[in-house]
Write an enzyme that holds these catalytic residues in place. Structure first.
Site, mmCIF file in Angstrom:
data_model
loop_
_atom_site.group_PDB
_atom_site.id
_atom_site.type_symbol
_atom_site.label_atom_id
_atom_site.label_comp_id
_atom_site.label_asym_id
_atom_site.label_seq_id
_atom_site.Cartn_x
_atom_site.Cartn_y
_atom_site.Cartn_z
ATOM 1 N N HIS B 280 12.015 -10.347 -29.643
ATOM 2 C CA HIS B 280 10.668 -10.675 -29.126
ATOM 3 C C HIS B 280 9.733 -11.056 -30.256
ATOM 4 C CE1 HIS B 280 8.539 -6.822 -30.006
ATOM 5 N NE2 HIS B 280 9.680 -6.234 -29.720
ATOM 6 N N GLU B 326 6.816 -8.555 -25.105
ATOM 7 C CA GLU B 326 7.730 -7.447 -24.823
ATOM 8 C C GLU B 326 6.986 -6.125 -24.851
ATOM 9 O OE1 GLU B 326 10.345 -4.051 -25.673
ATOM 10 O OE2 GLU B 326 8.827 -4.856 -27.015
#
Lengths: 467, 467
Positions: B280, B326
């Site tokens: 991420h 995320e």
């Protein structure tokens, strides 16, 4: 003072035994000193004391409300520990308040960086300061720089502090903190931000005192964390034109009265002669002052307490001194030396604990050359506690470092400072950094040292005043 | 998909060799995979990438200006790395700004404590909140408490996160962070401050996402550092009535558009089939997002790059996905799964790197039970890089954890996370915490994994969707 027959005898024995340091010295004082060692190693009192100070008082910047709470705490604590006398002596201290400190890279890669104001720093204007930074490897490089390199810029001294057991890396880099602002301002810098004087890689900056000089412009001075110094270095590799913005709002609030807090176990036969064991009560404000110097306070208070509980008090007075305002220029130590000047001729020896709670591995002295071997011999039983015989070049610790100048012998009980500068002067100076067993080992060493010195018949003067 | 003769043969060989894992599997794909391993171990590219991201962008909270700079950075970086395609896909993200967070003990022992706002928290009133604290050992204890114990108070969950190589201590304590505010508010608490979900003893607090619940009062939520939790615990031992004051000014700023950034090495013969390796791109805002998840970004980008440089591309498409947002609820991962739903039947396998830069010691899968031994055999050459065969219970990593629900097989390349939760979600998440050699070992593992999966003839479905 004359050497007693016993001391002469043991010195003679020592001359024969040199190089065979395992042989125990047997006499009544040694027996008591060894009992003190055992008691200290089994005691949790020192940890309880530093816990009490850090929990019930916490950070205690000289002259602050909490500093006065610490003075009260110290009086109460020492009174509870069985000393014969507890008193305090006023110390005039400058008062500095931290305020806020923020910094960010404006260009080419905008992002915040973590800084802290250095002690004594002036504020930036309310709107902050924005300027390009100029990087120097160390203070000497800044001092050698051309004015045109520095003028109008924020100086960035990027000097890494190496890790040593002795802590000597600090001495190699701290000049950038104490003298950097003056050196930078002399060349027209608008501010200075140094790589923290520390051995860690935590994203927290190390504070500590800086100095200005009469006639030189006072510029704001801060330290950044090691990861932030790395970050700026990597930006400068990509682009030499890095602009930093600083906002700092510390304030100098004039003067206040703090106190050296003193406790004594009165000597049985030479009560006017003093064995001084010290530490400093003040602390920086971002941690809770556990290793710097709650540990020292606990060590010398507990050592004094153990001596106070002996069935027979030692000959000399054991004086525990908790100094005010060490952090901002050894002010308590200097005040003590000045106010007690008449009495210093009767100070047999002095030592300060101010290097955390790592184990003591060596004892150094600054005593007369011809007394050195005798005091080494006298303190030989400390070896069973891990304390080896050292050299005759001790400074004694910050607040007693001026005493040899007045003729007072000193000792340095050298602590393992391998991790001291990871935490020193940061928010990380908290109770959990202290190993209770190492702390107890320190108490054992100070208790033995103070007791043996209070009983010693060795003349320690004259000292080398140049050390 | 049908198993090829070669795969059947090597599976048959494997059946005979099981328990003798040192024997190398010899075929052309294994040879390439071993070359990738060697190239990766000698490359410094991944470290250069995470350095570039942390220095040139730094912290990148979802929806912030820096998050969009990170998206631009990722597109440029991936374009420079030789991928066949680089593109981005919009992700709608809530935007939260940290503001200030300060706390102090008002009584009985006034001193500041170090806190940080939890992600998503509301602010306190401008005047702050002052209230007594009530301590609970963990979330369960809070949930079982009587309302009268909690009402009008600041809840203090004092749950220590134990250290494990697997990081499983986090799972044991993180409920207090994510669900504590709702549990506390249901019983009338005015705020919640938890012991940080972390394994360190640094005086810095760990942030991380918390959640509110429709119909339950939103109370401010913060974490304090481990030394501060210790401090409050020691105060409460002395006096159960400890009053805390909180000032927090985070703001929720509505929604913005961020992006999943995607790069592909187009498959040579099965280009519509996808091997997904992800990480991420967003990060928390107090560090520079080096271990979480700059490391993952660098690992999967470098692994993809190495595969893109092969003279012969593997059969399937290798897709590198750098997920948005995320940290605040797997939003990029959920958006990807939703938007790519039609294509998920063609996702051969997926894995995300999001656990720092510690060495990978094991590879786990979630594949069909009868495929498990075959994929273990296929990835056997990873053992020379320290990656042992693991189990068939993988989650795949946060942003791909929903894919097994859509039938997609996943793998977890398990990293040594012993120190991950020392730094996770703190200012200490900086570049210096990454060991370049361990990072390269991760790249080697991902490059081998992605290549072997892109060439594999083993049918991996159906997966156990309950995992």
């Amino acid at each position: 003072m004359k050497r007693s027959a016993l001391t002469l005898l043991s010195s003679a024995l020592f001359a024969g035994l040199i190089g065979c340091q395992q042989t125990p010295v047997k006499d009544a004082h040694q027996e008591v000193s060894q009992q003190l060692q055992q008691q200290a190693l089994q005691s949790t009192l020192a940890f309880d004391i530093v816990e009490s100070l850090t929990v019930e008082v916490g950070p205690r910047l000289p002259g602050s409300k909490q500093d006065l709470m610490a003075v009260k705490w110290a009086e109460d604590k020492l009174n509870s520990l069985g000393f014969d006398k507890v008193y305090k002596e006023p110390v005039k201290v400058p008062v500095w308040q931290r305020g806020e400190a923020r910094a960010r890279v404006v260009s080419p890669y905008p992002q915040p960086i973590v800084i802290t104001a250095l002690g004594g720093s002036v504020a930036t204007p309310a709107a902050g300061i924005s300027a390009p930074i100029v990087q120097f490897a160390d203070l000497a490089a800044l001092e050698q720089a051309d004015r045109q390199q520095v003028e109008g810029k924020i100086v960035f001294i990027d000097h890494r502090t190496p890790r040593f057991k002795t802590g000597k890396g600090y001495g190699q880099t701290v000049g950038g903190r104490s003298k950097g602002a003056v050196a930078a301002a002399k060349k027209g810098a608008v501010a200075i931000v140094i790589r923290s004087i520390g051995t860690d890689h935590d994203r927290m900056a190390h504070t500590g005192m800086m100095r200005y000089q009469e006639g030189v412009t006072k510029i704001p001075a801060a330290a950044m964390s090691a990861p932030d110094a790395d970050l700026l270095g990597l930006m400068l590799k990509r682009d030499p034109h890095v602009v930093l913005q600083l906002h700092m709002s510390p304030t100098n609030l004039g003067y206040a009265t703090s106190y050296n807090v003193i406790a004594e176990v009165t000597g049985s036969s030479k009560r006017d002669e003093v064995v001084l064991i010290g530490a400093h009560l003040d602390s920086w404000d971002e941690g809770t002052g556990a290793i710097d110097d709650g540990a020292g306070v606990a060590i010398v208070a507990t050592a004094g307490h153990l001596i106070s509980q002996l069935p027979t008090k030692p000959a000399r007075t054991v004086r525990v001194v908790l100094y005010a305002a060490e952090e901002i220029g050894l002010i308590g130590g200097k005040t003590y030396a000045r106010e007690h000047q008449q009495e210093l001729a009767k100070h047999y020896i002095a030592a300060e604990s101010d290097f955390g709670a790592g184990r003591i591995y060596q004892i150094d002295f600054n005593v007369a050359a011809d007394a050195f071997h005798s005091v080494q011999h006298l303190t030989q039983s400390m070896q069973a506690n891990g304390v080896a015989a050292g050299n005759n070049n001790a400074s004694g610790g910050p607040d007693v470092s001026m005493l040899p100048g007045y003729g007072v012998p000193v000792a340095s009980l050298r602590q393992d400072g391998s991790d001291y500068f990871d935490y020193h002067h940061t928010p990380n100076d908290t109770l959990d950094k202290i190993d209770p067993k190492a702390l107890a080992q320190n108490v054992a060493a100070y208790a033995q040292f103070a007791y043996l010195m209070a009983q010693s018949d060795i003349p320690l003067r004259p000292v080398d005043t140049s050390k």
